[in-house]
Scaffold this motif. Sequence first.
Motif, mmCIF file in Angstrom:
data_model
loop_
_atom_site.group_PDB
_atom_site.id
_atom_site.type_symbol
_atom_site.label_atom_id
_atom_site.label_comp_id
_atom_site.label_asym_id
_atom_site.label_seq_id
_atom_site.Cartn_x
_atom_site.Cartn_y
_atom_site.Cartn_z
ATOM 1 N N ILE A 120 -7.233 31.470 23.264
ATOM 2 C CA ILE A 120 -8.578 31.598 22.686
ATOM 3 C C ILE A 120 -8.853 33.056 22.328
ATOM 4 C CG2 ILE A 120 -11.048 31.442 23.192
ATOM 5 C CD1 ILE A 120 -10.391 28.918 24.857
ATOM 6 N N ILE A 121 -8.539 33.956 23.233
ATOM 7 C CA ILE A 121 -8.751 35.385 22.991
ATOM 8 C C ILE A 121 -7.903 35.850 21.812
ATOM 9 C CG2 ILE A 121 -8.390 37.701 23.946
ATOM 10 C CD1 ILE A 121 -9.165 36.485 26.687
ATOM 11 N N LYS A 122 -6.673 35.395 21.764
ATOM 12 C CA LYS A 122 -5.763 35.763 20.677
ATOM 13 C C LYS A 122 -6.316 35.309 19.327
ATOM 14 C CE LYS A 122 -0.789 35.550 19.845
ATOM 15 N NZ LYS A 122 0.469 34.944 20.300
ATOM 16 N N GLU A 123 -6.817 34.084 19.248
ATOM 17 C CA GLU A 123 -7.384 33.556 18.003
ATOM 18 C C GLU A 123 -8.641 34.324 17.585
ATOM 19 O OE1 GLU A 123 -6.102 31.323 15.826
ATOM 20 O OE2 GLU A 123 -4.358 31.476 17.145
ATOM 21 N N GLU A 124 -9.490 34.635 18.540
ATOM 22 C CA GLU A 124 -10.706 35.390 18.244
ATOM 23 C C GLU A 124 -10.375 36.791 17.732
ATOM 24 O OE1 GLU A 124 -13.927 34.369 18.071
ATOM 25 O OE2 GLU A 124 -13.027 32.397 18.399
ATOM 26 N N LEU A 125 -9.381 37.424 18.318
ATOM 27 C CA LEU A 125 -8.956 38.740 17.848
ATOM 28 C C LEU A 125 -8.410 38.667 16.429
ATOM 29 C CD1 LEU A 125 -7.285 40.354 20.980
ATOM 30 C CD2 LEU A 125 -9.268 41.187 19.733
ATOM 31 N N LYS A 126 -7.636 37.649 16.134
ATOM 32 C CA LYS A 126 -7.106 37.469 14.784
ATOM 33 C C LYS A 126 -8.240 37.335 13.778
ATOM 34 C CE LYS A 126 -2.632 35.224 15.494
ATOM 35 N NZ LYS A 126 -1.871 33.976 15.308
ATOM 36 N N LYS A 127 -9.246 36.526 14.123
ATOM 37 C CA LYS A 127 -10.392 36.338 13.230
ATOM 38 C C LYS A 127 -11.113 37.658 12.981
ATOM 39 C CE LYS A 127 -11.498 31.584 14.555
ATOM 40 N NZ LYS A 127 -12.500 30.761 15.264
ATOM 41 N N ALA A 128 -11.335 38.401 14.058
ATOM 42 C CA ALA A 128 -12.059 39.669 13.949
ATOM 43 C C ALA A 128 -11.294 40.670 13.088
ATOM 44 C CB ALA A 128 -12.330 40.248 15.327
ATOM 45 N N LEU A 129 -9.982 40.708 13.235
ATOM 46 C CA LEU A 129 -9.182 41.655 12.473
ATOM 47 C C LEU A 129 -9.066 41.274 11.000
ATOM 48 C CD1 LEU A 129 -6.338 42.394 15.030
ATOM 49 C CD2 LEU A 129 -8.201 43.903 14.346
ATOM 50 N N GLN A 130 -9.213 40.006 10.697
ATOM 51 C CA GLN A 130 -9.110 39.555 9.318
ATOM 52 C C GLN A 130 -10.423 39.648 8.561
ATOM 53 O OE1 GLN A 130 -7.498 35.633 9.696
ATOM 54 N NE2 GLN A 130 -5.403 36.372 9.989
ATOM 55 N N GLU A 131 -11.528 39.850 9.263
ATOM 56 C CA GLU A 131 -12.816 39.966 8.593
ATOM 57 C C GLU A 131 -12.828 41.206 7.721
ATOM 58 O OE1 GLU A 131 -16.068 39.884 11.293
ATOM 59 O OE2 GLU A 131 -15.694 37.815 11.855
ATOM 60 N N ASP A 132 -13.473 41.090 6.595
ATOM 61 C CA ASP A 132 -13.559 42.171 5.630
ATOM 62 C C ASP A 132 -14.721 43.086 5.995
ATOM 63 O OD1 ASP A 132 -12.284 43.192 3.493
ATOM 64 O OD2 ASP A 132 -13.330 42.003 1.987
ATOM 65 N N TYR A 133 -14.427 44.321 6.356
ATOM 66 C CA TYR A 133 -15.491 45.293 6.609
ATOM 67 C C TYR A 133 -15.987 45.797 5.262
ATOM 68 C CZ TYR A 133 -17.838 49.591 7.880
ATOM 69 O OH TYR A 133 -18.759 50.596 8.016
ATOM 70 N N GLN A 134 -17.226 45.522 4.949
ATOM 71 C CA GLN A 134 -17.770 45.879 3.648
ATOM 72 C C GLN A 134 -18.457 47.229 3.743
ATOM 73 O OE1 GLN A 134 -17.256 44.222 0.755
ATOM 74 N NE2 GLN A 134 -18.159 46.051 -0.084
ATOM 75 N N ASP A 135 -17.933 48.188 2.995
ATOM 76 C CA ASP A 135 -18.551 49.511 3.005
ATOM 77 C C ASP A 135 -18.740 50.087 1.608
ATOM 78 O OD1 ASP A 135 -15.941 50.055 2.376
ATOM 79 O OD2 ASP A 135 -15.730 51.718 3.796
ATOM 80 N N LYS A 136 -18.574 49.260 0.592
ATOM 81 C CA LYS A 136 -18.798 49.706 -0.785
ATOM 82 C C LYS A 136 -19.819 48.782 -1.447
ATOM 83 C CE LYS A 136 -14.260 51.794 -1.428
ATOM 84 N NZ LYS A 136 -13.874 51.777 -0.056
ATOM 85 N N TYR A 137 -20.841 49.393 -1.995
ATOM 86 C CA TYR A 137 -21.927 48.623 -2.603
ATOM 87 C C TYR A 137 -22.289 49.217 -3.952
ATOM 88 C CZ TYR A 137 -22.701 46.560 1.988
ATOM 89 O OH TYR A 137 -22.542 45.890 3.159
ATOM 90 N N LYS A 138 -22.956 48.414 -4.755
ATOM 91 C CA LYS A 138 -23.542 48.927 -5.992
ATOM 92 C C LYS A 138 -24.997 48.495 -6.028
ATOM 93 C CE LYS A 138 -21.749 45.140 -8.800
ATOM 94 N NZ LYS A 138 -20.988 44.783 -9.989
ATOM 95 N N LEU A 139 -25.789 49.347 -6.629
ATOM 96 C CA LEU A 139 -27.200 49.005 -6.784
ATOM 97 C C LEU A 139 -27.738 49.661 -8.044
ATOM 98 C CD1 LEU A 139 -29.844 51.034 -5.777
ATOM 99 C CD2 LEU A 139 -28.342 51.137 -3.839
ATOM 100 N N ARG A 140 -28.797 49.059 -8.544
ATOM 101 C CA ARG A 140 -29.476 49.554 -9.743
ATOM 102 C C ARG A 140 -30.951 49.728 -9.419
ATOM 103 N NH1 ARG A 140 -27.653 47.210 -15.142
ATOM 104 N NH2 ARG A 140 -29.875 47.047 -15.384
ATOM 105 N N GLY A 141 -31.518 50.739 -10.022
ATOM 106 C CA GLY A 141 -32.942 50.966 -9.828
ATOM 107 C C GLY A 141 -33.516 51.752 -10.988
#
Length: 124
Positions: free
Chosen positions: A9-30
């Motif tokens: 269970i711990i191994k699967e949860e770690l795999k999921k966490a490592l595969q998540e995409d950390y989003q740090d680039k955004y675009k915005l208009r104003g």
Amino acid sequence: MKRSTLKNIIKEELKKALQEDYQDKYKLRGRLVTNIKNRPQKEILSDIRAIAGVTVVSTTELEDYNEQSFDHFTVILNLKIDGYPFIKTGGFSREKITRITDAIKKVPDVVSFVYNPNSIEPMR
């Protein structure tokens, strides 16, 4: 619970966490309103580019240059924001985007900057 089951269970949860995409680039208009009687628009945009996290700045004029008031010159400001500078200070979030937009409002000769927080889009 068996140790091997817990380990899996711990191994699967770690795999999921490592595969998540950390989003740090955004675009915005104003909508950016500036006073270009005091300083050229190029200098104001250069100051905006100097704000930590801002990587690309471009504008779209709503009216012809000569038809606008120079003390309330209005453009659509397109920003690309990179969260890299914030990694060492607790990570990047939409709250940091608010700090960036507040910094834009404090740039000399920026009269106002208005954007819709719901229009912030992650870049892939």
